[in-house]
Design an enzyme around this catalytic site. Structure first.
Site, PDB file in Angstrom:
ATOM      1  N   CYS A 164       0.818  -1.227   0.000  1.00 54.01           N
ATOM      2  CA  CYS A 164       0.000   0.000   0.000  1.00 54.01           C
ATOM      3  C   CYS A 164       0.841   1.261   0.000  1.00 54.01           C
ATOM      4  O   CYS A 164       0.305   2.351  -0.173  1.00 54.01           O
ATOM      5  CB  CYS A 164      -0.938   0.012   1.189  1.00 54.01           C
ATOM      6  SG  CYS A 164      -2.274  -1.147   0.953  1.00 54.01           S
TER       7      CYS A 164
HETATM    8  N1  CO8 Z   1     -20.397  -9.330   7.251  1.00 53.50           N
HETATM    9  C1  CO8 Z   1     -20.880  -9.544   8.488  1.00 53.50           C
HETATM   10  N2  CO8 Z   1     -20.109  -9.796   9.547  1.00 53.50           N
HETATM   11  C2  CO8 Z   1     -18.778  -9.859   9.356  1.00 53.50           C
HETATM   12  C3  CO8 Z   1     -18.207  -9.650   8.087  1.00 53.50           C
HETATM   13  C4  CO8 Z   1     -19.071  -9.388   6.997  1.00 53.50           C
HETATM   14  N3  CO8 Z   1     -18.603  -9.182   5.756  1.00 53.50           N
HETATM   15  N4  CO8 Z   1     -16.863  -9.764   8.192  1.00 53.50           N
HETATM   16  C5  CO8 Z   1     -16.594 -10.034   9.471  1.00 53.50           C
HETATM   17  N5  CO8 Z   1     -17.750 -10.096  10.193  1.00 53.50           N
HETATM   18  C6  CO8 Z   1     -17.899 -10.392  11.607  1.00 53.50           C
HETATM   19  C7  CO8 Z   1     -16.686 -11.138  12.174  1.00 53.50           C
HETATM   20  O1  CO8 Z   1     -16.783 -12.518  11.927  1.00 53.50           O
HETATM   21  C8  CO8 Z   1     -16.751 -10.801  13.631  1.00 53.50           C
HETATM   22  O2  CO8 Z   1     -17.711 -11.604  14.278  1.00 53.50           O
HETATM   23  P1  CO8 Z   1     -17.448 -12.128  15.790  1.00 53.50           P
HETATM   24  O3  CO8 Z   1     -17.414 -10.875  16.610  1.00 53.50           O
HETATM   25  O4  CO8 Z   1     -18.623 -13.006  16.027  1.00 53.50           O
HETATM   26  O5  CO8 Z   1     -16.131 -12.817  15.743  1.00 53.50           O
HETATM   27  C9  CO8 Z   1     -17.273  -9.369  13.640  1.00 53.50           C
HETATM   28  O6  CO8 Z   1     -17.938  -9.195  12.361  1.00 53.50           O
HETATM   29  C10 CO8 Z   1     -16.179  -8.342  13.755  1.00 53.50           C
HETATM   30  O7  CO8 Z   1     -15.091  -8.675  12.862  1.00 53.50           O
HETATM   31  P2  CO8 Z   1     -13.713  -7.965  12.874  1.00 53.50           P
HETATM   32  O8  CO8 Z   1     -13.211  -7.856  14.278  1.00 53.50           O
HETATM   33  O9  CO8 Z   1     -12.810  -8.620  11.853  1.00 53.50           O
HETATM   34  O10 CO8 Z   1     -14.159  -6.529  12.324  1.00 53.50           O
HETATM   35  P3  CO8 Z   1     -13.427  -5.145  12.415  1.00 53.50           P
HETATM   36  O11 CO8 Z   1     -14.309  -4.215  13.110  1.00 53.50           O
HETATM   37  O12 CO8 Z   1     -12.014  -5.262  12.869  1.00 53.50           O
HETATM   38  O13 CO8 Z   1     -13.374  -4.702  10.855  1.00 53.50           O
HETATM   39  C11 CO8 Z   1     -11.795  -4.603   9.031  1.00 53.50           C
HETATM   40  C12 CO8 Z   1     -12.675  -5.495   9.892  1.00 53.50           C
HETATM   41  C13 CO8 Z   1     -12.700  -3.710   8.204  1.00 53.50           C
HETATM   42  C14 CO8 Z   1     -10.979  -5.491   8.103  1.00 53.50           C
HETATM   43  C15 CO8 Z   1     -10.858  -3.737   9.911  1.00 53.50           C
HETATM   44  O14 CO8 Z   1     -10.217  -4.533  10.868  1.00 53.50           O
HETATM   45  C16 CO8 Z   1      -9.797  -2.988   9.121  1.00 53.50           C
HETATM   46  O15 CO8 Z   1     -10.078  -2.254   8.179  1.00 53.50           O
HETATM   47  N6  CO8 Z   1      -8.533  -3.110   9.524  1.00 53.50           N
HETATM   48  C17 CO8 Z   1      -7.426  -2.430   8.846  1.00 53.50           C
HETATM   49  C18 CO8 Z   1      -7.018  -3.263   7.693  1.00 53.50           C
HETATM   50  C19 CO8 Z   1      -5.992  -2.617   6.821  1.00 53.50           C
HETATM   51  O16 CO8 Z   1      -5.747  -1.442   6.795  1.00 53.50           O
HETATM   52  N7  CO8 Z   1      -5.389  -3.435   6.022  1.00 53.50           N
HETATM   53  C20 CO8 Z   1      -4.470  -2.959   5.082  1.00 53.50           C
HETATM   54  C21 CO8 Z   1      -4.462  -3.955   4.031  1.00 53.50           C
HETATM   55  S1  CO8 Z   1      -4.077  -3.352   2.513  1.00 53.50           S
HETATM   56  C22 CO8 Z   1      -2.444  -3.353   2.116  1.00 53.50           C
HETATM   57  O17 CO8 Z   1      -1.569  -3.132   2.895  1.00 53.50           O
HETATM   58  C23 CO8 Z   1      -2.107  -3.647   0.693  1.00 53.50           C
HETATM   59  C24 CO8 Z   1      -2.142  -5.072   0.391  1.00 53.50           C
HETATM   60  C25 CO8 Z   1      -2.036  -5.307  -1.060  1.00 53.50           C
HETATM   61  C26 CO8 Z   1      -3.298  -5.348  -1.849  1.00 53.50           C
HETATM   62  C27 CO8 Z   1      -3.778  -6.665  -2.207  1.00 53.50           C
HETATM   63  C28 CO8 Z   1      -4.963  -6.762  -3.073  1.00 53.50           C
HETATM   64  C29 CO8 Z   1      -5.969  -7.821  -2.912  1.00 53.50           C
END
Ligand code: CO8
Length: 372
Positions: free
Chosen positions: A156
């Site tokens: 990123c």
């Molecule tokens: N629908 C419904 N419920 C869901 C979903 C969904 N789609 N997804 C997860 N849940 C559930 C989970 O199972 C969990 O349930 P439980 O509490 O029962 O376990 C609950 O919702 C909460 O889940 P999370 O704790 O995972 O949710 P968060 O509030 O943490 O949100 C995010 C998830 C949005 C992913 C968040 O953690 C986030 O944005 N984090 C930062 C991520 C980030 O910045 N990553 C950077 C990656 S990009 C990068 O560096 C480049 C990579 C190269 C690109 C590659 C291309 C493909």
């Protein structure tokens, strides 16, 4: 030494849009089909049911509402769940180069420049279509640029690291101008069958024209400083690579696509990014309050709100930290560049802004700019 400026930016926006509603409907059809195929094993407790996705969760957890993609029918087909991209023969321009050329032409036109004004092309992106020949050389040749090009990948932070490399080429005089091109075709690397991340990414391409200030058009942004930081983390990974075949890996294996520990990334990267930015500003003699706008990496809305709060001691207004991820989703290294591209026209001469990316590696890159 030459003073250096960003003269212009350009963008290529893919032809197709997937809304959260369409995405979730397709994912849930896939999950229901899989669950019905494995109903007996699920009932016996030997197979895990795939839980359903939800639009409300996606918007609340990420701020993403839609994304652009190169091809959507394959992604939305529950039997396929990945884009349908056509293999092109070697004598046709490759897809990454094609969208790179489009964004680069947009940047050149906005600065009133010609290919002969440019000495190099860096193709900076989180995923490369192939190992060699370099995408950058294909883009360079398609544009008719004499000089050199190379590919670089810092996930990123590819675009901001590319800007620093371009500044370092222009400052001592080894190049007059460099195009940093960021074709981010993320959709083939995304695990569209994984509910936890199927909503995160979108496709796009941006381009940034970095050149000597003396050659830059009026209103260009002088680069006052760039700063890079990396520290190793496995919390965002993709293990696909040239050894996969020798390891007898299936391209569909979960670790051959993007995977992450989203919560850990959130917790670890936000303080690192805020500290990096405030130190970089302090070393240039600025406080965060001196900065009119932060063009931040666009991965998660709450992440950007938290970083702005840490920097300013209060919530940033949308004008101070513009958001584009609602429309584009996370476009890897292109996100902060799209924010800059869309939100800089109102800057007055002398006003200062800061681009900052953060992501896999971990990697952080910042660029401090002043409007001329
Ligand atoms: N629908 C419904 N419920 C869901 C979903 C969904 N789609 N997804 C997860 N849940 C559930 C989970 O199972 C969990 O349930 P439980 O509490 O029962 O376990 C609950 O919702 C909460 O889940 P999370 O704790 O995972 O949710 P968060 O509030 O943490 O949100 C995010 C998830 C949005 C992913 C968040 O953690 C986030 O944005 N984090 C930062 C991520 C980030 O910045 N990553 C950077 C990656 S990009 C990068 O560096 C480049 C990579 C190269 C690109 C590659 C291309 C493909």
């Amino acid at each position: 030494m030459h003073r250096v400026a960003i003269s212009s930016t350009g963008i290529y926006i893919p032809p197709e849009v997937i809304t959260n509603e369409e995405l979730v409907a397709a994912f849930n059809r896939f999950a229901e089909q899989e669950n019905s195929t494995h109903a007996a094993a699920i009932a016996a407790g030997t197979h895990q049911a795939i839980p359903l996705s939800s639009v409300e969760f996606i918007e609340k957890a990420s701020g993403i509402k839609r994304r652009y993609v190169m091809e959507k029918s394959g992604i939305l087909d529950p039997q396929r769940m990945r884009p349908r991209l056509k293999a092109r023969p070697d004598n046709e321009i490759s897809l990454m180069a094609e969208i790179g050329v489009a964004a680069a032409r947009d940047a050149l036109a906005r600065a009133g420049k010609q290919p002969q004004d440019i000495d190099g092309v860096f193709c900076a992106a989180a995923n490369m279509q192939r190992a060699y020949p370099a995408m950058a050389v294909e883009i360079q040749t398609a544009l008719g640029i004499k000089g050199f090009g190379f590919d670089m990948n810092v996930a990123c932070s590819s675009a901001t690291f590319g800007i620093e490399m371009a500044v370092n080429a222009v400052k001592p005089g080894s190049a007059r101008a460099i195009l940093v091109v960021d074709p981010e075709i993320t959709s083939p690397h995304l695990a569209w069958k994984d509910r936890d991340c199927h909503f995160i990414f979108g496709d796009v391409c941006t381009a940034v024209l970095v050149e000597r200030l003396e050659n830059a058009p009026a209103g260009a942004f002088e680069v006052l400083g760039t700063r890079l930081l990396t520290t190793f983390s496995s919390n965002i990974r993709n293990n696909a690579g040239f050894m996969s075949r020798a390891e007898d890996r299936d391209p569909e294996d979960r670790d051959q696509l993007f995977y992450q520990e989203g919560r850990k990334v959130f917790k670890e990267v936000c303080p690192m990014a805020a500290e990096h930015m405030s130190k970089h500003l302090a070393d240039l003699g600025f406080t965060p309050q001196d900065v009119r706008r932060f063009w931040l990496h666009q991965a998660n809305l709450a992440m950007n709100q938290l970083i702005s709060r840490k920097l300013l001691g209060r919530d940033a207004t949308p004008e101070e930290a513009p958001v584009i991820l609602n429309e584009f989703a996370n476009t890897a290294s292109a996100g902060s560049i799209i924010a800059f591209h869309r939100h800089h026209d109102d800057f007055k001469a002398g006003e200062v802004g800061m681009i900052c990316s953060f992501g896999a590696g971990y990697s952080i890159g910042s660029v401090v700019l002043r409007r001329t």
